[in-house]
Design a protein around this motif. Structure first.
Motif, PDB file in Angstrom:
ATOM      1  N   HIS A  71       0.892  -1.153   0.000  1.00 46.20           N
ATOM      2  CA  HIS A  71       0.000   0.000   0.000  1.00 46.20           C
ATOM      3  C   HIS A  71       0.934   1.207   0.000  1.00 46.20           C
ATOM      4  N   PRO A  72       0.908   2.064  -1.021  1.00 45.08           N
ATOM      5  CA  PRO A  72       1.829   3.216  -1.054  1.00 45.08           C
ATOM      6  C   PRO A  72       1.813   4.007   0.249  1.00 45.08           C
ATOM      7  N   ARG A  73       3.008   4.334   0.720  1.00 41.21           N
ATOM      8  CA  ARG A  73       3.250   5.073   1.956  1.00 41.21           C
ATOM      9  C   ARG A  73       2.660   4.370   3.178  1.00 41.21           C
ATOM     10  N   GLY A  74       2.418   3.046   3.067  1.00 47.07           N
ATOM     11  CA  GLY A  74       1.889   2.281   4.195  1.00 47.07           C
ATOM     12  C   GLY A  74       0.444   2.602   4.524  1.00 47.07           C
ATOM     13  N   ASP A  75      -0.246   3.247   3.622  1.00 50.10           N
ATOM     14  CA  ASP A  75      -1.626   3.675   3.827  1.00 50.10           C
ATOM     15  C   ASP A  75      -2.580   2.600   3.299  1.00 50.10           C
ATOM     16  N   ALA A  76      -3.178   1.838   4.212  1.00 50.28           N
ATOM     17  CA  ALA A  76      -4.039   0.713   3.838  1.00 50.28           C
ATOM     18  C   ALA A  76      -5.293   1.155   3.079  1.00 50.28           C
ATOM     19  N   THR A  77      -5.619   2.441   3.091  1.00 47.12           N
ATOM     20  CA  THR A  77      -6.781   2.907   2.322  1.00 47.12           C
ATOM     21  C   THR A  77      -6.449   3.072   0.847  1.00 47.12           C
ATOM     22  N   ARG A  78      -5.162   3.058   0.514  1.00 48.15           N
ATOM     23  CA  ARG A  78      -4.750   3.170  -0.895  1.00 48.15           C
ATOM     24  C   ARG A  78      -4.623   1.767  -1.485  1.00 48.15           C
ATOM     25  N   PRO A  79      -4.945   1.610  -2.762  1.00 48.56           N
ATOM     26  CA  PRO A  79      -4.839   0.269  -3.365  1.00 48.56           C
ATOM     27  C   PRO A  79      -3.382  -0.198  -3.431  1.00 48.56           C
ATOM     28  N   ARG A  80      -3.216  -1.502  -3.380  1.00 46.01           N
ATOM     29  CA  ARG A  80      -1.881  -2.096  -3.495  1.00 46.01           C
ATOM     30  C   ARG A  80      -1.266  -1.726  -4.836  1.00 46.01           C
ATOM     31  N   ALA A  81       0.060  -1.586  -4.823  1.00 46.00           N
ATOM     32  CA  ALA A  81       0.811  -1.282  -6.045  1.00 46.00           C
ATOM     33  C   ALA A  81       2.081  -2.120  -6.038  1.00 46.00           C
ATOM     34  N   GLY A  82       2.601  -2.410  -7.208  1.00 46.30           N
ATOM     35  CA  GLY A  82       3.874  -3.118  -7.307  1.00 46.30           C
ATOM     36  C   GLY A  82       4.980  -2.254  -6.731  1.00 46.30           C
ATOM     37  N   VAL A  83       5.929  -2.871  -6.033  1.00 47.65           N
ATOM     38  CA  VAL A  83       6.989  -2.088  -5.383  1.00 47.65           C
ATOM     39  C   VAL A  83       7.819  -1.277  -6.371  1.00 47.65           C
ATOM     40  N   PHE A  84       7.860  -1.685  -7.637  1.00 53.08           N
ATOM     41  CA  PHE A  84       8.650  -0.925  -8.614  1.00 53.08           C
ATOM     42  C   PHE A  84       7.996   0.411  -8.972  1.00 53.08           C
ATOM     43  N   THR A  85       6.767   0.619  -8.520  1.00 51.93           N
ATOM     44  CA  THR A  85       6.110   1.911  -8.729  1.00 51.93           C
ATOM     45  C   THR A  85       6.134   2.769  -7.472  1.00 51.93           C
ATOM     46  N   THR A  86       6.842   2.312  -6.453  1.00 55.05           N
ATOM     47  CA  THR A  86       6.894   3.028  -5.174  1.00 55.05           C
ATOM     48  C   THR A  86       8.348   3.206  -4.724  1.00 55.05           C
ATOM     49  N   ARG A  87       8.527   3.960  -3.643  1.00 53.96           N
ATOM     50  CA  ARG A  87       9.839   4.108  -3.022  1.00 53.96           C
ATOM     51  C   ARG A  87       9.953   3.219  -1.778  1.00 53.96           C
ATOM     52  N   SER A  88       9.114   2.219  -1.674  1.00 60.62           N
ATOM     53  CA  SER A  88       9.131   1.326  -0.521  1.00 60.62           C
ATOM     54  C   SER A  88      10.515   0.714  -0.333  1.00 60.62           C
ATOM     55  N   PRO A  89      10.991   0.644   0.915  1.00 62.51           N
ATOM     56  CA  PRO A  89      12.266  -0.038   1.153  1.00 62.51           C
ATOM     57  C   PRO A  89      12.146  -1.552   0.996  1.00 62.51           C
ATOM     58  N   ARG A  91      11.534  -4.597  -1.008  1.00 62.59           N
ATOM     59  CA  ARG A  91      11.586  -4.901  -2.449  1.00 62.59           C
ATOM     60  C   ARG A  91      12.642  -5.978  -2.657  1.00 62.59           C
ATOM     61  N   PRO A  92      12.658  -6.637  -3.828  1.00 61.22           N
ATOM     62  CA  PRO A  92      13.612  -7.728  -4.050  1.00 61.22           C
ATOM     63  C   PRO A  92      15.078  -7.333  -3.844  1.00 61.22           C
ATOM     64  N   ASN A  93      15.479  -6.173  -4.318  1.00 55.28           N
ATOM     65  CA  ASN A  93      16.836  -5.666  -4.094  1.00 55.28           C
ATOM     66  C   ASN A  93      16.702  -4.305  -3.426  1.00 55.28           C
ATOM     67  N   PRO A  94      16.778  -4.271  -2.098  1.00 59.86           N
ATOM     68  CA  PRO A  94      16.495  -3.041  -1.360  1.00 59.86           C
ATOM     69  C   PRO A  94      17.645  -2.027  -1.402  1.00 59.86           C
ATOM     70  N   ILE A  95      17.808  -1.435  -2.563  1.00 57.32           N
ATOM     71  CA  ILE A  95      18.835  -0.412  -2.732  1.00 57.32           C
ATOM     72  C   ILE A  95      18.195   0.939  -2.448  1.00 57.32           C
ATOM     73  N   GLY A  96      18.758   1.653  -1.502  1.00 56.87           N
ATOM     74  CA  GLY A  96      18.275   2.985  -1.168  1.00 56.87           C
ATOM     75  C   GLY A  96      18.948   4.019  -2.050  1.00 56.87           C
ATOM     76  N   LEU A  97      18.180   4.996  -2.505  1.00 56.48           N
ATOM     77  CA  LEU A  97      18.691   6.085  -3.324  1.00 56.48           C
ATOM     78  C   LEU A  97      18.366   7.382  -2.598  1.00 56.48           C
ATOM     79  N   HIS A  98      19.404   8.146  -2.251  1.00 52.88           N
ATOM     80  CA  HIS A  98      19.239   9.344  -1.442  1.00 52.88           C
ATOM     81  C   HIS A  98      20.011  10.493  -2.076  1.00 52.88           C
ATOM     82  N   GLU A  99      19.356  11.609  -2.290  1.00 52.94           N
ATOM     83  CA  GLU A  99      20.033  12.821  -2.741  1.00 52.94           C
ATOM     84  C   GLU A  99      20.372  13.616  -1.487  1.00 52.94           C
TER      85      GLU A  99
END
Length: 134
Positions: A71-89, A91-99
């Motif tokens: 659920h994007p941003r951990g909000d259960a009221t939002r529909p589920r989405a594939g992790v590749f469409t989110t910034r969820s930590p 995921r199959p390869n949990p690489i963090g990207l930080h500016e």
């Protein structure tokens, strides 16, 4: 599929220790933190300077690598989405990207602003942020 090997080049030192209360993004109150690099990578830091914006890649070692939808941003009221469409930590390869912006450098310690990574998060790489003038 092919496996790959990554080298941890350092660790994050941050006041953030609890994922449940850490900001989700840097602009949501993330604190400054230190990037502490292994001494053998000291030559790789040459040319970095305070005021420089860089991309920091981390390994989100506390992530769930089996998660494929969230659920994007951990909000259960939002529909589920594939992790590749989110910034969820999680995921199959949990690489963090930080500016982040470099605030100070002390040997192999680099102080950066607004980093949402947890304390002891492994550092994988640092890359310059490319801008039109670079």
């Amino acid at each position: 599929m092919t496996e790959c090997t990554l080298r941890v080049i350092g660790r994050v030192e941050s006041p953030l220790t609890d994922r449940a209360v850490a900001p989700l993004q840097a602009d949501e109150g993330a604190p400054a933190a230190w990037l502490v690099f292994d001494e053998r990578y000291a030559p790789a830091l040459e040319g970095l300077s305070p005021g420089t914006d860089v991309l920091l890649l981390t390994w989100l070692d506390r992530a769930d690598r089996d998660t494929l939808t969230v659920h994007p941003r951990g909000d259960a009221t939002r529909p589920r989405a594939g992790v590749f469409t989110t910034r969820s930590p999680d995921r199959p390869n949990p690489i963090g990207l930080h500016e982040v912006r470099i605030l100070a450098i002390d040997g192999t310690r680099v102080h950066v602003g607004n980093l949402e990574a947890l304390d002891a998060t492994p550092i994988l790489d640092v890359k310059p942020l490319l801008t039109p003038d670079r």
